[in-house]
Design an enzyme around this catalytic site. Structure first.
Site, mmCIF file in Angstrom:
data_model
loop_
_atom_site.group_PDB
_atom_site.id
_atom_site.type_symbol
_atom_site.label_atom_id
_atom_site.label_comp_id
_atom_site.label_asym_id
_atom_site.label_seq_id
_atom_site.Cartn_x
_atom_site.Cartn_y
_atom_site.Cartn_z
ATOM 1 N N THR A 1 35.050 47.931 50.803
ATOM 2 C CA THR A 1 33.843 47.811 49.971
ATOM 3 C C THR A 1 34.028 46.630 49.032
ATOM 4 O O THR A 1 34.840 46.689 48.101
ATOM 5 C CB THR A 1 33.600 49.096 49.153
ATOM 6 O OG1 THR A 1 33.532 50.216 50.037
ATOM 7 C CG2 THR A 1 32.303 48.986 48.365
ATOM 8 N N LYS B 1 26.068 49.039 50.900
ATOM 9 C CA LYS B 1 27.155 49.935 50.470
ATOM 10 C C LYS B 1 27.198 50.038 48.935
ATOM 11 O O LYS B 1 27.434 51.112 48.375
ATOM 12 C CB LYS B 1 28.484 49.422 51.034
ATOM 13 C CG LYS B 1 29.708 50.146 50.528
ATOM 14 C CD LYS B 1 29.728 51.631 50.885
ATOM 15 C CE LYS B 1 30.955 52.328 50.289
ATOM 16 N NZ LYS B 1 30.837 53.782 50.338
ATOM 17 N N LYS C 1 34.936 50.208 40.414
ATOM 18 C CA LYS C 1 34.770 48.864 41.010
ATOM 19 C C LYS C 1 33.401 48.748 41.680
ATOM 20 O O LYS C 1 32.705 47.736 41.537
ATOM 21 C CB LYS C 1 35.914 48.653 42.023
ATOM 22 C CG LYS C 1 35.848 47.426 42.905
ATOM 23 C CD LYS C 1 35.453 47.729 44.352
ATOM 24 C CE LYS C 1 36.288 48.724 45.079
ATOM 25 N NZ LYS C 1 35.835 49.011 46.455
#
Ligand SMILES: NC(=O)C1=CN([C@@H]2O[C@H](COP(=O)(O)OP(=O)(O)OC[C@H]3O[C@@H](n4cnc5c(N)ncnc54)[C@H](OP(=O)(O)O)[C@@H]3O)[C@@H](O)[C@H]2O)C=CC1
Ligand SMILES: O=CC(=O)O
Length: 296
Positions: free
Chosen positions: A103, A178, A246
């Site tokens: 990701t 995502k 994150k």
């Protein structure tokens, strides 16, 4: 590559997700070989014991494989594996495929894709939804984008690792998707933890709240799965909190770049940052509860 012979595949990054995903590729028997690499090389041993090969550098993996998959922590890790000494780029020759399933943000993915294609390679980004158990069970949801020929070529691998894959368009589209998905997830978990904390403060049973939520329109597997962990205040990592923070950070940057206000996600991010600051980064993201609960 793609002439009907079995592909030899590589896998970079054997963390919580990568080890399970590489194991499923190995167990499938669909590939001529599976060659693994991890920054901490000792983590390759379990898979080597099960029949994988290992290599000492990303370049060596890519050099010996038709297609190499990667599942790395964050943009810094994804870039280091590609552009570092003996990195992916050093092994790319025309026709080789590189599929980064980490990701990351669009800029990172685009930089990697451009470098791979400049050397004659093909690039697909393939971030996934689903946590440790779906990875073990081969039930991930895969968001793919980039080179369509490579995407089609690796469809059997995606079918082994996941329950459904989506081709979303050119490089960057899957990275963006995502981040949107995980922004929703992070904010949902933040709201859920606040509800659990408020229920407790208000003299209500958290188990009753869980049951009531589970019977109505807000029922979802995440609350059902993480609720008991929150009640036990025990958070073995499936999706480490540092990665959820994150993802919120990267989603907020995407929002900034597009002028899209994201006040709910921004507030949630602050709670994850507080939890990280309190040393909860390596615990499951449900540990954000510990930054929500008012200890007074
Ligand atoms: N866990 C989950 O539920 C899910 C995670 N993801 C995403 O998948 C990716 C991997 O997650 P997960 O497996 O949980 O993470 P882990 O923290 O368990 O594993 C991270 C991996 O990245 C490697 N790594 C970290 N920094 C570097 C670096 N600088 N250079 C090279 N390798 C590095 C680690 O190597 P080492 O062993 O040496 O530290 C390890 O192999 C992340 O992007 C995450 O956001 C997506 C869906 C679900
Ligand atoms: O990225 C995390 C997940 O559970 O999906």
């Amino acid at each position: 590559m793609g002439d009907g012979a079995k592909l030899s595949v590589g896998f970079l990054g054997l963390g919580i997700m990568g080890e399970a995903m590489a194991r499923n590729l190995l167990k499938s028997g669909l590939f001529a070989s599976v060659t693994v690499w991890n920054r901490t090389l000792s983590k390759c041993q379990a898979l080597v014991g099960e029949g994988a090969k290992s290599a000492e550098t990303p370049a060596a993996v890519v050099g010996s494989c038709d297609v190499t998959f990667a599942m790395l922590a964050d943009p810094d890790a994804a870039l280091a594996a590609v552009f570092g000494d003996n990195g992916v780029l050093a092994g790319i020759t025309p026709g080789k495929g590189y599929v980064d399933m980490s990701t990351v943000d669009e800029a990172t993915s685009t930089r990697i894709g451009e470098a791979v294609t400049a050397k004659g390679g093909k690039f697909v980004e393939g971030p996934v939804s689903g946590s440790k158990k779906p990875a073990i069970d081969g039930q991930l949801i895969i968001m793919g984008a980039g080179d369509k020929e490579l995407y089609d070529l690796v469809q059997p691998a995606f079918d082994v690792m996941g329950k459904k894959s989506f081709y979303l368009g050119s490089t960057g589209a899957a990275a963006r998707m995502k981040l949107v998905v995980n922004m929703v997830m992070g904010a949902m978990m933040g709201a859920f933890c606040e509800g659990m904390a408020l229920a407790d403060k208000a003299g209500l049973e958290q188990s009753a709240l869980l049951e009531i939520l589970g019977l109505g329109a807000m029922a979802n597997p995440m609350f059902a799965l993480k609720g008991p962990a929150i009640m036990a205040r025990n958070y073995p990592p499936a999706f480490p909190l540092k990665h959820q923070q994150k993802d919120l950070r990267l989603a907020l940057a995407l929002g900034d770049s597009l002028g899209q206000p994201l006040p709910v996600a921004a507030a949630a991010n602050e709670v994850y940052k507080a939890a990280r600051g309190a040393g909860k980064g390596d615990e499951d993201f449900a540990a954000v509860y510990e930054a929500t609960v008012n200890k007074k």
